[in-house]
Design a protein around this motif. Sequence first.
Motif, PDB file in Angstrom:
ATOM      1  N   ASN A 137      52.268  42.645  36.488  1.00 29.86           N
ATOM      2  CA  ASN A 137      51.058  42.020  35.961  1.00 29.86           C
ATOM      3  C   ASN A 137      49.814  42.303  36.793  1.00 29.86           C
ATOM      4  O   ASN A 137      49.888  42.555  38.005  1.00 29.86           O
ATOM      5  N   ILE A 138      48.690  42.215  36.091  1.00 28.86           N
ATOM      6  CA  ILE A 138      47.364  42.573  36.613  1.00 28.86           C
ATOM      7  C   ILE A 138      46.344  41.623  36.006  1.00 28.86           C
ATOM      8  O   ILE A 138      46.620  40.969  35.003  1.00 28.86           O
ATOM      9  N   PRO A 139      45.144  41.568  36.561  1.00 26.93           N
ATOM     10  CA  PRO A 139      44.061  40.840  35.900  1.00 26.93           C
ATOM     11  C   PRO A 139      43.428  41.694  34.798  1.00 26.93           C
ATOM     12  O   PRO A 139      43.431  42.929  34.907  1.00 26.93           O
ATOM     13  N   GLN A 140      42.910  41.036  33.787  1.00 31.73           N
ATOM     14  CA  GLN A 140      42.098  41.762  32.809  1.00 31.73           C
ATOM     15  C   GLN A 140      41.009  42.519  33.574  1.00 31.73           C
ATOM     16  O   GLN A 140      40.417  41.962  34.508  1.00 31.73           O
ATOM     17  N   TRP A 181      39.525  42.342  39.632  1.00 29.67           N
ATOM     18  CA  TRP A 181      39.561  40.997  40.202  1.00 29.67           C
ATOM     19  C   TRP A 181      40.616  40.992  41.294  1.00 29.67           C
ATOM     20  O   TRP A 181      41.676  41.610  41.131  1.00 29.67           O
ATOM     21  N   PRO A 182      40.409  40.199  42.328  1.00 28.10           N
ATOM     22  CA  PRO A 182      41.454  40.097  43.358  1.00 28.10           C
ATOM     23  C   PRO A 182      42.450  38.959  43.083  1.00 28.10           C
ATOM     24  O   PRO A 182      43.025  38.409  44.003  1.00 28.10           O
ATOM     25  N   GLU A 183      42.601  38.601  41.811  1.00 26.68           N
ATOM     26  CA  GLU A 183      43.659  37.680  41.392  1.00 26.68           C
ATOM     27  C   GLU A 183      44.312  38.292  40.150  1.00 26.68           C
ATOM     28  O   GLU A 183      43.941  39.396  39.736  1.00 26.68           O
ATOM     29  N   THR A 184      45.274  37.599  39.580  1.00 25.45           N
ATOM     30  CA  THR A 184      46.059  38.200  38.495  1.00 25.45           C
ATOM     31  C   THR A 184      46.191  37.235  37.326  1.00 25.45           C
ATOM     32  O   THR A 184      46.963  36.277  37.378  1.00 25.45           O
ATOM     33  N   PHE A 185      45.413  37.509  36.280  1.00 24.49           N
ATOM     34  CA  PHE A 185      45.400  36.671  35.080  1.00 24.49           C
ATOM     35  C   PHE A 185      44.804  37.477  33.936  1.00 24.49           C
ATOM     36  O   PHE A 185      43.791  38.156  34.122  1.00 24.49           O
ATOM     37  N   ASN A 186      45.422  37.426  32.794  1.00 19.58           N
ATOM     38  CA  ASN A 186      44.858  38.082  31.615  1.00 19.58           C
ATOM     39  C   ASN A 186      45.330  37.349  30.362  1.00 19.58           C
ATOM     40  O   ASN A 186      46.208  36.484  30.428  1.00 19.58           O
ATOM     41  N   HIS A 187      44.732  37.670  29.237  1.00 19.41           N
ATOM     42  CA  HIS A 187      45.008  36.967  27.985  1.00 19.41           C
ATOM     43  C   HIS A 187      46.365  37.307  27.395  1.00 19.41           C
ATOM     44  O   HIS A 187      46.845  36.600  26.514  1.00 19.41           O
ATOM     45  N   PRO A 203      35.442  35.405  32.422  1.00 17.86           N
ATOM     46  CA  PRO A 203      34.342  35.302  33.384  1.00 17.86           C
ATOM     47  C   PRO A 203      34.788  34.888  34.771  1.00 17.86           C
ATOM     48  O   PRO A 203      34.032  34.987  35.726  1.00 17.86           O
ATOM     49  N   SER A 204      36.003  34.431  34.915  1.00 23.75           N
ATOM     50  CA  SER A 204      36.480  33.925  36.204  1.00 23.75           C
ATOM     51  C   SER A 204      37.981  33.867  36.168  1.00 23.75           C
ATOM     52  O   SER A 204      38.585  33.704  35.121  1.00 23.75           O
ATOM     53  N   MET A 205      38.599  33.980  37.351  1.00 20.32           N
ATOM     54  CA  MET A 205      40.047  33.811  37.408  1.00 20.32           C
ATOM     55  C   MET A 205      40.421  32.344  37.623  1.00 20.32           C
ATOM     56  O   MET A 205      41.574  32.023  37.835  1.00 20.32           O
ATOM     57  N   PRO A 216      37.976  26.564  32.432  1.00 21.93           N
ATOM     58  CA  PRO A 216      37.193  27.540  31.664  1.00 21.93           C
ATOM     59  C   PRO A 216      35.795  27.752  32.229  1.00 21.93           C
ATOM     60  O   PRO A 216      35.242  28.838  32.116  1.00 21.93           O
ATOM     61  N   ASP A 217      35.228  26.735  32.860  1.00 26.51           N
ATOM     62  CA  ASP A 217      33.859  26.895  33.353  1.00 26.51           C
ATOM     63  C   ASP A 217      33.816  27.223  34.839  1.00 26.51           C
ATOM     64  O   ASP A 217      32.782  27.131  35.486  1.00 26.51           O
ATOM     65  N   ASP A 218      34.944  27.622  35.373  1.00 20.76           N
ATOM     66  CA  ASP A 218      35.037  27.899  36.810  1.00 20.76           C
ATOM     67  C   ASP A 218      34.635  29.355  37.067  1.00 20.76           C
ATOM     68  O   ASP A 218      35.424  30.186  37.486  1.00 20.76           O
ATOM     69  N   ALA A 219      33.392  29.628  36.809  1.00 17.64           N
ATOM     70  CA  ALA A 219      32.930  31.029  36.845  1.00 17.64           C
ATOM     71  C   ALA A 219      32.251  31.343  38.168  1.00 17.64           C
ATOM     72  O   ALA A 219      32.584  30.790  39.198  1.00 17.64           O
ATOM     73  N   LYS A 220      31.351  32.267  38.136  1.00 19.13           N
ATOM     74  CA  LYS A 220      30.521  32.594  39.289  1.00 19.13           C
ATOM     75  C   LYS A 220      31.307  33.205  40.443  1.00 19.13           C
ATOM     76  O   LYS A 220      31.317  32.672  41.552  1.00 19.13           O
TER      77      LYS A 220
END
Lengths: 559, 559
Positions: free
Chosen positions: B175-178, B182-188, B395-397, B401-405
């Motif tokens: 697995n990889i990030p979208q 990104w230096p974390e791993t999350f995608n849809h 927009p963020s890992m 949902p609003d944990d962006a920036k």
Amino acid sequence: MSWAQTASAKKARQLDSVPPEWLNSESNLPPPGQLNVFHFPQESGTLSALDLEITESHVAALLSNLASCKWSSVQVTTSFYKRAIVAQQLTNCLTEIFVDRALARAKELDAHLEKTGKVVGALHGLPISLKDQISIKGIESSMGYVSWIGQHAEKNAVLVDILESLGAVPFVKTNIPQTLMWPETFNHVFGRTTNPHNRSLTSGGSSGGEGALVALKGSPLGVGSDIGGSVRIPAGFCGVYGFRPSYNRVPYAGCVNSLEGQDSILSVLGPLSNTLDGIKTFFKAVMSAQPWLKDPMVIRKRWSDEEYNLMDHGNGVKKLCFAIMWDDAVIMPHPPVRRGLEITKNALLAAGHQVIDWTPYKQAEIVLTTNAIWNAASSEDYQTAAAPSGEPVIPSMGVLPDDAKLLFRPTGPGLSAFELWQVQKRKRSLRQEYLKLWEDTASLTGTGRPVDAIISPMAPYTAPPHGLNKTASYTMTWNLLDYPAVVIPVSKVDQSLDMKQPREKFYTPEDQENYELYDPATYENAPISVQVIGRTMEDEAVIAMSEVVDDALKVAQSL
Amino acid sequence: MSWAQTASAKKARQLDSVPPEWLNSESNLPPPGQLNVFHFPQESGTLSALDLEITESHVAALLSNLASCKWSSVQVTTSFYKRAIVAQQLTNCLTEIFVDRALARAKELDAHLEKTGKVVGALHGLPISLKDQISIKGIESSMGYVSWIGQHAEKNAVLVDILESLGAVPFVKTNIPQTLMWPETFNHVFGRTTNPHNRSLTSGGSSGGEGALVALKGSPLGVGSDIGGSVRIPAGFCGVYGFRPSYNRVPYAGCVNSLEGQDSILSVLGPLSNTLDGIKTFFKAVMSAQPWLKDPMVIRKRWSDEEYNLMDHGNGVKKLCFAIMWDDAVIMPHPPVRRGLEITKNALLAAGHQVIDWTPYKQAEIVLTTNAIWNAASSEDYQTAAAPSGEPVIPSMGVLPDDAKLLFRPTGPGLSAFELWQVQKRKRSLRQEYLKLWEDTASLTGTGRPVDAIISPMAPYTAPPHGLNKTASYTMTWNLLDYPAVVIPVSKVDQSLDMKQPREKFYTPEDQENYELYDPATYENAPISVQVIGRTMEDEAVIAMSEVVDDALKVAQSL
């Protein structure tokens, strides 16, 4: 002061930098209408018999006689200087002339050798000419831009530091086209460099000053740069050897340049000389100085004797298989170019090597992709450089002001970074396809290996009249692919051998236009060259295989 | 079908691809609230004693036992597969699972060895995990984009061809990030990969699936990619070894990727493993396959035993001089990271090596320049990839949902090619300056050489909670400079040792923000790692010097 006045003043300072006793008077020089001035140095009253003996010597002999103290570096440097000034009067090939600096350095080297009995390095005492963009501390690096006149380099280019550490004596800088991105040599500061074999023809470019100077033996070894053929074109047009190494082997840091920051199709520095020995000596010496410790772009890869001894090509013990690309299926070369390939083929066959045909592959797309990458921002680059002085960006290298419409000059507004990335992605695919194409030739060669090297025209013509060097497609291909390539002189245009042949079908309108331009008389005496092309980072092997080709040609010519 | 439905259907197919007998039931698995699941595989009912013995073995032992037929490739591959499925259930680290294909290949290898008595190559029978972007013929390469679901690769990536030719058995993709950026791993498509040492913490990224999988010993050797730390960050956060080689040594051709056509700061493939031996084995084996004959970007440079034996570092016979960069003068690392460096320093001193301090140099500018190059067109790149499915660009890992920036996401419209060239020109200057900086340390080391390697934090913290890995500055630096770097695990966060220290002065607002985030309880049990950094193309030497560091750490830990 207008830009034209600034340029004139600089040109006047250039003349002032020449010791008057080294200059031929106008009346001694060949008249402007005398096109072939190749042999004039021998007739010039400014060169002694010793000057002629020294300047007719090749790099190996020079280095040997310097190391044995038969000739001092001051003597050798002075002899080449005097001949370089003759070359300058004949072809306008120089930019910066710094006699005091060079002779002081030569004197230091002589003193060192006398005192220690040891040479400073592999290039001890050898004068070397440098393309104008290669910075020398305290010397101007105007690169043909009026805007940049007066920009004295704050430090040496890394290559200059290395060459000096090896004992070389940089002694002149040489002419280039404005922007560097032309395959001819003309700018508003220093004017035009002509071809010593026929001054109505171009010296080529962008290292055209080097081509003319080395051809006239005004320098035993010169350094040019090549992003699309800029070493090979002047070498080929002027009848000397020229080498375009792979990306990032010869250090480039500290030079001035065009298109800086363009990280995709890279310009490289490479040598021009009258022998392949000069080419090899330069490359091996520079590698020995561990240039990766001084320029971060340089690949940490030592000179490899194994690769020079053709470890990946049967160790050179059996025949090699060369593939000749007779034309690129876009523009058919003129008859003398074809004859050069035939001479080469026959020489290689006679030497026991195998020669097969190379089928051109997507040549038009390779050239278009290369141009698209350069021109993504070249207009802005040129305008930014020319703006401070108000000088115009030169629209053509032609002799008439309205002689425009060459292939290189970008017309559009440039690309976005995203658009550029798409082109660069296409470039990478082309490289991948070409690699497979080459690997797949293993079934055709009979050696068990893929083709060892490609031999191709250097251009679809020999040196054309000024303004008519409209394509660099035969050299640019190998820049996009990053294949090292050596240009080897083969013969000269001979009206009795290179007659125009009837043709009715043409690949492209450019092919027809090129066909119609040919006329044996116009090209009389122009050198004919071929290109020997190897695979990325096979620099050592390409030098060795070029020696195979050159030796075969010499044997054939001696029969 | 909406993009969410397409993603769900793909995720359901993923589960269907797992043999049911390899799955633990929900009730057997640790509850979601159990954060440390590192030791669960030993308790899993799905793994036999032999499975555990095999999967606890390191690469050298595996290869030896495979070659001697003690263990068949079918056995070894099955054992790792079963453990990988456990890892998947614990941390969600996998994307593609293709049991039939892998076991068929393993069976072929076993048959070959039985029949001929010879291994196929240096990696005979070894299962290898691959980051999702590394294409395998016939397998999807969605790279976490819903848009790319159903894109079955038409052919193997060059690396896969090479690994298979060496006898390796690719068996899962990870697995990889979208966007990968990104230096974390999350995608849809596949969701989030968590850290097996503490599932409330990130596995890092972009090779986060590899980090979690290798840490849980679900794979003996994994391959990730690294453009700004994407091998090293998950390796460091998950407590395994990870290697970022120099540009263009490990073949990348044939992988899917982000920012394709960006030719300036290149992504590279590199290995993750539980031993340095795994790292070396991978790199040496890949070099032995002459990857430059299959990928035109790969530099023609054979594995060098001389360089591995530290020919440029005193031949390893005397002490080495390491320089520790304690922090980058932008963000001060958390206490456990500092402790990791102190442990390393003491271990090296105890082993007789020298350790001096490394002064950070223009770290902020290096990071800004790197981001500017990537973000010249990254928005357009991401939007183009996401558009066909209609999925949003994440927009963020963060978990909300609003944990962006975060720092990585570009906000502007991108650059023109000319603007990009100016940034790339600045990059080249930074590389030149850094090279000089390094060379100039020769006066500080006492060895007669410049510093042999830099040791630095891998990040200014150990694995943080999901969404809080806001900077990759400690890894990105070495990508811009193209310095090879190995991440080595040193210890783990211990609340009793890694107490928060009072600080009043801060380098930057980000430094203060980072300071305030630290709380020993949150980071409990997170691995602590260091980075060993060498010079461009010194890959062999960096592996060797990492062994020196690792050996010193092991000796120190055994005292």
